[in-house]
Design a protein around this motif. Structure first.
Motif, PDB file in Angstrom:
ATOM      1  N   LYS A 104       0.797  -1.247   0.000  1.00  0.00           N
ATOM      2  CA  LYS A 104       0.000   0.000   0.000  1.00  0.00           C
ATOM      3  C   LYS A 104       0.824   1.290   0.000  1.00  0.00           C
ATOM      4  O   LYS A 104       0.500   2.209  -0.754  1.00  0.00           O
ATOM      5  N   PRO A 105       1.880   1.408   0.800  1.00  0.00           N
ATOM      6  CA  PRO A 105       2.614   2.685   0.808  1.00  0.00           C
ATOM      7  C   PRO A 105       3.360   2.977  -0.493  1.00  0.00           C
ATOM      8  O   PRO A 105       3.857   4.086  -0.669  1.00  0.00           O
ATOM      9  N   TYR A 106       3.476   1.985  -1.381  1.00  0.00           N
ATOM     10  CA  TYR A 106       4.300   2.179  -2.578  1.00  0.00           C
ATOM     11  C   TYR A 106       3.472   2.083  -3.854  1.00  0.00           C
ATOM     12  O   TYR A 106       3.171   0.978  -4.326  1.00  0.00           O
ATOM     13  N   PRO A 107       3.090   3.276  -4.404  1.00  0.00           N
ATOM     14  CA  PRO A 107       2.252   3.266  -5.608  1.00  0.00           C
ATOM     15  C   PRO A 107       2.895   2.450  -6.734  1.00  0.00           C
ATOM     16  O   PRO A 107       4.108   2.491  -6.928  1.00  0.00           O
ATOM     17  N   GLY A 108       2.077   1.709  -7.438  1.00  0.00           N
ATOM     18  CA  GLY A 108       2.585   0.917  -8.566  1.00  0.00           C
ATOM     19  C   GLY A 108       2.985  -0.492  -8.171  1.00  0.00           C
ATOM     20  O   GLY A 108       3.305  -1.313  -9.027  1.00  0.00           O
ATOM     21  N   THR A 109       3.002  -0.780  -6.863  1.00  0.00           N
ATOM     22  CA  THR A 109       3.341  -2.147  -6.438  1.00  0.00           C
ATOM     23  C   THR A 109       2.064  -2.887  -6.028  1.00  0.00           C
ATOM     24  O   THR A 109       1.050  -2.283  -5.692  1.00  0.00           O
ATOM     25  N   LYS A 190       6.706  -6.173  -9.110  1.00  0.00           N
ATOM     26  CA  LYS A 190       5.554  -5.516  -8.481  1.00  0.00           C
ATOM     27  C   LYS A 190       5.730  -5.371  -6.969  1.00  0.00           C
ATOM     28  O   LYS A 190       4.775  -5.478  -6.217  1.00  0.00           O
ATOM     29  N   GLY A 191       6.951  -5.171  -6.537  1.00  0.00           N
ATOM     30  CA  GLY A 191       7.176  -4.760  -5.145  1.00  0.00           C
ATOM     31  C   GLY A 191       8.045  -5.638  -4.260  1.00  0.00           C
ATOM     32  O   GLY A 191       8.544  -5.183  -3.239  1.00  0.00           O
ATOM     33  N   PRO A 209      11.529  -0.578  -3.348  1.00  0.00           N
ATOM     34  CA  PRO A 209      10.448   0.302  -2.882  1.00  0.00           C
ATOM     35  C   PRO A 209      10.866   1.119  -1.651  1.00  0.00           C
ATOM     36  O   PRO A 209      11.379   0.572  -0.678  1.00  0.00           O
TER      37      PRO A 209
END
Ligand SMILES: [Cu+2]
Length: 220
Positions: A104-109, A190-191, A209
């Motif tokens: 959640k804290p990292y947009p795009g992941t 993706k993260g 991230p």
């Protein structure tokens, strides 16, 4: 047990003298041959089975893998010192959590780890307590370790769905930044990418991230 060698060494004349027909001799030789062949076949089969069993053992133990239905710990090393270490400098435990909620804290992941960077002293023994909070498979996989201790330079823990597994490895003395990721398709992209810095490390890896920018930024 009849053997074909002594049978062959007896001449037809001798057998005729003994009142035995040539056809009975032939049958005896055939019977002896069949007995010999089936014995040889059984022997070969047993050898094959033994070989297969050894190959299985190699997969399970020789490759240093602890595996059950919930996942695995591969290339664990609790006591073999890297050549450049005189002793274990310290024992540390990393409590690592994997789950989509950590993305959640990292947009795009999409997939996440509770932390994306860890620090260890050279020659430390690191125990990873890995918890998977998702219902899908995740890994904590580290690359670049010495290959004479870790096949393919790799140590990893894998958990199929929710659960926890613990594994230990020992890092060498060099100051280095190791790549840690989840190797399931697209999970790193993706993260699920992180780094372990040993000593001063060797810079930051890209696309971690919250830590570093990607090497090549996406242009939409
Ligand atoms: Cu994953």
């Amino acid at each position: 047990m009849p053997n074909k060698k002594p049978l062959k060494s007896i001449s037809t004349g001798t057998l005729v003298a003994l009142g035995l027909s040539v056809s009975s001799l032939y049958t005896d030789v055939q019977a002896a041959d069949t007995a010999f062949n089936s014995k040889e076949l059984t022997k070969q089969k047993t050898q094959q089975q033994t070989h297969n069993h050894k190959a299985m053992e190699g997969m399970m133990c020789g490759a240093n893998m602890r595996m059950d239905e919930s996942g695995m710990v591969m290339n664990e090393n609790k006591d073999k010192l890297p050549k450049d270490c005189k002793a274990i400098s310290e024992d540390i435990t990393l409590e690592v959590k994997a789950g989509v909620k950590y993305a959640k804290p990292y947009p795009g992941t999409v997939f996440g780890l509770n932390e994306h960077q860890w620090q260890a002293k050279p020659c430390s023994r690191i125990t990873v307590e890995f918890t998977n909070e998702d219902d899908i498979r995740h890994q904590w996989m580290i690359h670049g370790l010495p290959k004479y201790l870790y096949p393919d330079g790799m140590f990893h823990i894998e958990i199929n769905g929710k659960g926890k597994k613990t594994g230990t490895f020992i890092v060498p003395s060099s100051h280095f930044t190791y790549l840690v990721h989840c190797d399931i398709a697209q999970h790193m992209e993706k993260g699920m990418k992180a780094q372990l810095k040993v000593g001063n490390g060797r810079g930051d890896l890209p696309s971690i991230p919250g830590i570093s920018a990607p090497k090549f930024t996406d242009k939409f």
